[in-house]
Design an enzyme around this catalytic site. Structure first.
Site, mmCIF file in Angstrom:
data_model
loop_
_atom_site.group_PDB
_atom_site.id
_atom_site.type_symbol
_atom_site.label_atom_id
_atom_site.label_comp_id
_atom_site.label_asym_id
_atom_site.label_seq_id
_atom_site.Cartn_x
_atom_site.Cartn_y
_atom_site.Cartn_z
ATOM 1 C CG MET A 1 -0.286 -0.117 2.512
ATOM 2 S SD MET A 1 -1.537 -0.306 3.753
ATOM 3 C CE MET A 1 -0.780 0.640 5.025
ATOM 4 N N PRO A 2 1.977 1.238 -0.649
ATOM 5 C CG PRO A 2 3.845 0.790 -1.955
ATOM 6 C CD PRO A 2 2.655 0.142 -1.320
#
Length: 137
Positions: free
Chosen positions: A1-2
């Site tokens: 989830m960067p």
């Protein structure tokens, strides 16, 4: 989830170069942080020369105007080994995109699951965590 923000001097990079840089960053993320291939959120910001500052020799690294600032906001908890591997992999991949290893400035910003929504006003990562806990119980 960067979530990735890349800043660069607009007079140093052509639009055609940015997709390769983006893909190299994502490749290193998937290899070292096990980021899913479809977890792909990046924003590139071009800046005028008067909006972009750096020290050309801080910590004995020789930087040029092609310096990239790469800020990666991601879930905390990556190990030092993972981070070192990630930095090294970026330094291996980006020269093929015309970016010198010396011109990489990377900052990792750790967050928690409750700090994210991917739309619809829902904390999807908290929902996923709850579902996994119920399954494991």
């Amino acid at each position: 989830m960067p979530f990735i923000r890349v800043s660069y001097r607009e007079d140093q990079y052509k639009q055609e170069e940015l997709p390769a840089i983006s893909h190299a960053i994502h490749q290193a993320l998937t290899e070292h942080f096990r980021v899913p291939a479809d977890d792909y959120f990046q924003v590139f910001h071009g800046h005028k020369p008067g909006e972009y500052y750096y020290d050309p020799a801080y910590l004995k690294v020789t930087r040029t105007d092609r310096l990239l600032y790469i800020q990666i906001t991601l879930k905390s908890g990556r190990t030092e080994e993972q981070k070192r591997g990630f930095y090294a992999r970026l330094a291996e991949l980006l020269p093929a995109c015309g970016v010198r290893a010396e011109d990489l400035f990377v900052v990792l910003v750790g967050t928690e699951f409750e700090d994210w929504t991917f739309g619809n006003g829902i904390a999807q990562m908290l929902e996923r965590k709850r579902e996994e806990a119920q399954r494991d119980a």
